[in-house]
Design a protein around this motif. Sequence first.
Motif, PDB file in Angstrom:
ATOM      1  N   LYS A  20     -40.844  14.511  -3.366  1.00 38.61           N
ATOM      2  CA  LYS A  20     -42.053  14.010  -2.709  1.00 38.61           C
ATOM      3  C   LYS A  20     -41.897  13.828  -1.208  1.00 38.61           C
ATOM      4  CE  LYS A  20     -40.721   9.210  -3.669  1.00 38.61           C
ATOM      5  NZ  LYS A  20     -41.105   7.953  -4.338  1.00 38.61           N
TER       6      LYS A  20
ATOM      7  N   LYS B 257     -44.576  19.436   2.239  1.00 28.06           N
ATOM      8  CA  LYS B 257     -44.476  18.253   1.393  1.00 28.06           C
ATOM      9  C   LYS B 257     -45.067  18.551   0.024  1.00 28.06           C
ATOM     10  CE  LYS B 257     -46.129  13.471   0.922  1.00 28.06           C
ATOM     11  NZ  LYS B 257     -44.929  13.022   0.206  1.00 28.06           N
TER      12      LYS B 257
ATOM     13  N   PHE C 145     -47.035  16.780  -3.005  1.00 25.92           N
ATOM     14  CA  PHE C 145     -47.856  15.622  -3.336  1.00 25.92           C
ATOM     15  C   PHE C 145     -47.979  15.541  -4.861  1.00 25.92           C
ATOM     16  CE2 PHE C 145     -49.125  16.736   0.938  1.00 25.92           C
ATOM     17  CZ  PHE C 145     -49.279  15.510   1.564  1.00 25.92           C
TER      18      PHE C 145
END
Length: 854
Positions: A652, A683, A685
């Motif tokens: 994460k 990133k 999510f």
Amino acid sequence: MKTDHFYNIIKSTVMLLFLTLSTSLMAQQTIIKGVVTDIRTQETMPAVSVSFDGTTIGGSTDIKGNYKISTDGNYNRIKVSFIGYKTFYKDITPGTTQTINIALTEDRRTLSEVVIKSGKKNRYTNKNNPAVELIRKVIAHKDENRLENFDYAEYQQYERMIFSLSDLSEKFKQKRIFKNYQFLFMEQDSNAIGGKNLLPMYMEEKLSDNYFRKSPYVKKQVIEANKQVKYDENFIDNEGLKAYFNRMYMDIEIYDNNIPLLGNQLLSPIANGAPSFYKFFITDTIKDVSPQLIELSFTPRNTTDMLFTGKIYITMDGNYAVQKAVLSVNKHINLNFVRQMQTTLSFEKTEGGRYRLSQSDLKMDFGLNKNKGGGVYGERVVIINNFAVNKPRPNETYAGPAQMIAFNATEKGDEFWKANRPDTLKKGQADIYKNIDSLQTLPSFKRTMKLITLFVAGYDNLGPFEIGPVNTFYNFNPVEGFRLRLGGRTTTELSKRYYFETYGAYGFKDEKFKYFFSGTYSLNNKSIYSFPQDYIRASVQRDTKIPGQELQFVQEDNFLLSFKRGDHGIYTYNDIFRLDYVHEYLNHFSYKFELKAWNQAPTGSLYFQNIIGGQPNSVNSLQTTELSMELRYAPHEKFYQGKLYRTPIPDKYPIFTLRYQEGIKGLFKGDYNYQNVTGNITKRFYLSQLGFADVSAEGGYIFNKLPYPLLDIQHANQSYALQLQSYNLMNYLEFVSDHYASINIDQHFNGFFFNKVPLLQSLKLREVVSFKSVWGGVRQENNPANDPALLQYPIGGSGKPITYTLNNGPYMEASAGIENIFKLLRLDLVRRLTYLDHPDAPKWGVRAFVRFQF
């Protein structure tokens, strides 16, 4: 005198009476001590309640299962109870000290079947449901029962992780191939997860001190001791193996909304939205413990969703805390290769009256076939003790990275571990380390590892040198035709600090020889594969390349990339010299300096041409020399370190990259001055039941006036393999920019929608959608239409340009796909959304991607 004499008599009498009474009381005190174990597994049991029957006088067993209780009363029986086990009673003799060891039996009683005689099935509902009301109270008190509720906390944590080949039959065990390996096998209860016969292959132990501070927030772990099974580095990256296993078996925080498991996120049964996804039932009230407990069972509303099934035990003392949790997954869940999974969480009361985790035990059994056959069994045990709250430490205790490793953590011997393990290893576990060391000395094992390395990594190990990768030995393309390549690399048997890699290739159509050679030297007295890296590398290469082709974790000579769509004869011959310096830090910040001298010459259907005096002029090559600096920060990054590249283990946490390039005219015959700045953020999510999204955003700007091959060439893909970081319906060299911004979104739903479709449930398919777009353009000064001296955009065989700018709007493409086909394959239907009028611009395409995933 008489008064003094009388006073002394009274004093002596009182003391005599006191001593007599004390002696009498001592003689009548009852002391009971012993150890509590599980009758089936023979394991000691912590947190078991032991008391004198009919009273609240007693206590709990410690982490090693030991207990000791005492009383002055005249009681003749003790009571031993634990959730999930039959309550045990034992007669005792009052006024004596006795040692009573107790073996508890699991309570396998099940609820009686509920028969509804009305013929009408009751529909489960949250409304007026006492179980749902109770879970809402647990949710409301979540924050009060978390570690973060304390201003300060500290504790010692012990972790043990074991992986074994599992569910092995006696016939399999006696196979000839295992004739020399019988000392490795372990036996356990045949009803236990993993089956009777296990073949341990990996074990790791870790002992750490942990510190928490609420404000400013700090959660720090100091690893004081670490012991790990280690394999020959020529075959296995031991640190990468550790990172991968720890990623699979992460801490289970039941108070978090989502619980990580095997790279997925499963909704906690006490998440804020849990009542919408789970069914809850009050299945028992346990009154013979203090505080009283409510047994709350739960099951997913949809059994294929990423959810748990199991029981939690709630304290009825106003805390509404979890005192114990037993979590598992049902066989229908859309989770690959998992045959059985069970985790048990135990909690203890702190000095402030709150509950904190004292022990967790996560067990999973994996197999290609969920019903039978051998597999892999893994277990992770975590034991927490010496828990203290609200005792602040000096600031230096909380300073530094989130995880620190003591300099001698890996040097602790057997005596240290025997003295400091909070529990006892099972029979055979203590021998795993030496057994694996012995295993690696066997010639048959070395031969097996060589075959596995050849099959998986594509290299044949010859000792100090290995040949490969085999999937690059043969390739073909329009420029070189039939291409042969032979290469290899050194191993740690030659040196841990020096590393050399090379290959030679020959194209039978262009009749040219290509080569590559690199040498790397580690500057920090460690292997160049060890994190953190600190090395210098020099390389020289002469080879072909497709402008703008970006291949992540794939060799350019991979045989499968020979198959491409459309006109893909756009190539360059390249002579490249590189000198790199890389330095990494423990907090995963790194920097890289590079000197690159690059000569590129067009070949195939590509040409370099400008206009001089109104006439076309061919340019044979472009020569650049640049210095670059790259800064990268990847907090908490985990990866598997290969010798060619790292394979990241997604998480994460974001990854930030900033790169600056300075072209220097005149240095090593460089022809151009320029500056290029590029920034990237990626990133993952996690979106709970909606799966996860991988998002990447990037932007770049080139200063100065340059020919188009030196601008940013957008990453295109004309192969039939899905390239996650490239535009899969963009043609090679179709777009160039001197400034751009891009976004890439890859959304995985993990079967959330398909799980609701009856015909698709059993196939365990998963949905995935993606969207990619890049905005940008070319400034007037870099547009060859405004300056004939600049290299002109090439023209295709149809007489139309093949290279364009993004000045007319963004390029966009989207896809919808199905993954987890045969548990490995992903197929995407890709749609190009803009610039559809370009020659040979495909509107639709099907792309495939192979990935192992749980």
